[in-house]
Design a protein around this motif. Structure first.
Motif, mmCIF file in Angstrom:
data_model
loop_
_atom_site.group_PDB
_atom_site.id
_atom_site.type_symbol
_atom_site.label_atom_id
_atom_site.label_comp_id
_atom_site.label_asym_id
_atom_site.label_seq_id
_atom_site.Cartn_x
_atom_site.Cartn_y
_atom_site.Cartn_z
ATOM 1 N N ILE A 1 7.522 -0.817 4.724
ATOM 2 C CA ILE A 1 6.564 -1.203 3.693
ATOM 3 C C ILE A 1 5.223 -1.489 4.364
ATOM 4 O O ILE A 1 5.144 -2.339 5.260
ATOM 5 N N VAL A 2 4.175 -0.771 3.952
ATOM 6 C CA VAL A 2 2.825 -0.949 4.500
ATOM 7 C C VAL A 2 2.066 -1.935 3.616
ATOM 8 O O VAL A 2 2.092 -1.828 2.383
ATOM 9 N N LEU A 3 1.365 -2.877 4.258
ATOM 10 C CA LEU A 3 0.703 -3.973 3.550
ATOM 11 C C LEU A 3 -0.780 -4.034 3.901
ATOM 12 O O LEU A 3 -1.184 -3.639 4.998
ATOM 13 N N GLY A 4 -1.588 -4.566 2.981
ATOM 14 C CA GLY A 4 -3.009 -4.762 3.232
ATOM 15 C C GLY A 4 -3.492 -6.052 2.620
ATOM 16 O O GLY A 4 -3.033 -6.457 1.540
ATOM 17 N N LEU B 1 0.807 -1.222 0.000
ATOM 18 C CA LEU B 1 0.000 0.000 0.000
ATOM 19 C C LEU B 1 0.837 1.268 0.000
ATOM 20 O O LEU B 1 0.437 2.284 -0.566
ATOM 21 N N ASP B 2 1.987 1.224 0.644
ATOM 22 C CA ASP B 2 2.810 2.428 0.780
ATOM 23 C C ASP B 2 4.196 1.989 1.229
ATOM 24 O O ASP B 2 4.393 0.848 1.690
ATOM 25 N N TRP B 3 5.164 2.876 1.113
ATOM 26 C CA TRP B 3 6.502 2.563 1.579
ATOM 27 C C TRP B 3 7.276 3.847 1.827
ATOM 28 O O TRP B 3 6.917 4.914 1.360
ATOM 29 N N GLN B 4 8.358 3.706 2.576
ATOM 30 C CA GLN B 4 9.256 4.827 2.830
ATOM 31 C C GLN B 4 10.676 4.295 2.892
ATOM 32 O O GLN B 4 10.999 3.449 3.730
#
Length: 434
Positions: A394-397, A370-373
């Motif tokens: 790392i954002v996961l869904g 979903l997103d990362w940095q």
């Protein structure tokens, strides 16, 4: 977003452009306090700074002299009672001092209890919350204080800085005879100014967090997330198998009893520490019997991957939620894109010079990301000195817990940060974020 009930003067500590943008949609009466790190590393946007009522610069947020000067100038401008917001750990002491100087609180130790673990646990336990027993060691060379701690506490214990954070300079000690040597040999990360220690009994259980926003004592959001592995376990770099790093949000419908117990604990903590408004990040341990034991709390949201994970869960930036909560006492309800959301932190397996990091295109194309940095670049140095040495979030869904668990391991197996040994004779820099 809703319209603010009343205009409010705000003093924001440290640079956070998303939070500044959100605050500026609600008020034009915004003051900003930056430290040298903000100016030299983040290089704040001049156009954004021009929209501030005033920008103050201090060398760091632990300088009483510089912050007192800021408070005097604010009072001369008629800003007594301004709302002070601190979104970072290293500005919490300074923000609390400004709050006191601007007449917002009467208790001179109020803000100290959100950084010094000894006062924090004393006040929380006094309100009825379960917390680990502890002893104070104000000087590591005080052998009597160390012996007293060894005699009074049940082992194993944890030794850490009284005002520490991020599991820096934190060591578990299993036997009383080993305590003096551990205390004597403890090294402090450069970001930790005070060298006073707390020695507390080790609490068994699963470590988790609550990130919440409050308005007049009412929880606007209450987001529970559980670490994949307890933070102190991640401090053991010599473990045969490195555990997964990160946390997952626990939906209330899947964990109703746990959520209820955490709300009860948080009510006690809020009572003991006088929390009624703003953001909080509470950490606790869930014991095998289901009871929860308080660990610590900060008057800010969690750091590292937490802001991006919370933003994905809310369905809008968490910085906008903070601004709304602080200035209007409201914020929109969460709209999670997936029932199961969390994040992983990927770091190199060994210290050295970074030779490769995952590219944006790779991350964007991976299903469930979903997103990362990315916090490091090729050519940078990996120190791996403590668990809060950050590299890639790392954002996961996912739609089910099983799918989420599988996704976590797929991502950690697929994406790697590679290093090569540093040339001999070079010094590894301090890499902890601020």
């Amino acid at each position: 977003m809703s319209t603010p009930k009343t205009a409010r003067t705000v003093v924001l500590c440290k640079w956070q452009p998303q939070l500044i943008t959100a605050l500026l949609t609600l008020t034009t009466d915004l003051y900003l306090v930056l430290d040298d790190y903000d100016v030299e590393v983040h290089r704040p946007d001049a156009d954004v700074l021009a929209r501030m009522r005033q920008v103050y610069r201090v060398s760091h947020f632990d300088s009483i002299e510089e912050l007192a000067a800021v408070a005097v100038d604010l009072r001369l401008r008629g800003a007594e009672g301004a709302k002070v917001i601190s979104h970072a750990e290293l500005s919490q002491y300074g923000a609390g001092y400004l709050d006191l100087m601007l007449g917002n609180v009467q208790d001179p130790m109020h803000h100290v209890a959100f950084r010094d673990k000894r006062l924090m646990k004393q006040r929380v336990a006094g309100a009825g919350a379960r917390a680990a027993h502890f002893q104070s060691v104000p000087d590591a060379s005080d052998t009597q204080a160390v012996e007293h701690a060894a005699a009074r506490l049940a082992f194993p214990v944890v030794v850490k800085p009284a005002s520490g954070f991020g599991t820096m300079s934190t060591v578990r000690v299993d036997l009383p005879d080993a305590l003096p040597a551990v205390v004597e040999e403890l090294t402090f990360e450069p970001l930790l100014r005070s060298k006073q220690l707390i020695v507390e009994e080790f609490v068994k259980g699963t470590e988790l967090c609550v990130d919440a926003l409050w308005a007049d004592g009412r929880a606007l959001t209450f987001i529970v997330h559980q670490y994949y592995a307890n933070r102190i376990k991640l401090a053991d770099r010599g473990a045969p198998e490195r555990p997964l790093d990160g946390s997952q949000i626990l939906p209330e419908e899947d964990h109703p009893v746990l959520h209820r117990r955490l709300r009860e604990l948080h009510d006690q903590v809020n009572q003991g520490l006088g929390i009624r408004d703003g953001a909080t990040h509470l950490e606790a341990f869930v014991q095998p019997d289901g009871d929860v034991v308080f660990s610590e709390i900060g008057t800010r949201i969690g750091g590292a991957w937490v802001p991006r994970m919370l933003s994905s869960h809310l369905g809008y930036p968490v910085w906008a939620a903070i601004a709304e909560a602080e200035l209007t006492g409201t914020c929109p309800d969460p709209k999670p894109p997936h029932p199961y959301i969390g994040a992983v932190h990927l770091s190199p397996e060994r210290p050295g010079i970074i030779t490769s990091v995952p590219e944006d295109e790779e991350l964007a194309e991976f299903p469930g990301v979903l997103d990362w940095q990315r916090l490091r670049k090729v050519g940078g140095k990996a120190r791996l000195g403590h668990p809060s040495d950050w590299y890639l979030f790392i954002v996961l869904g996912a739609e089910t817990q099983e799918e989420y668990d599988r996704l976590c391991h797929e991502v950690s197996d697929r994406f790697r940060i590679e290093t090569e040994p540093e040339p001999s004779g070079t010094d590894a820099p301090v890499t902890a974020g601020r």
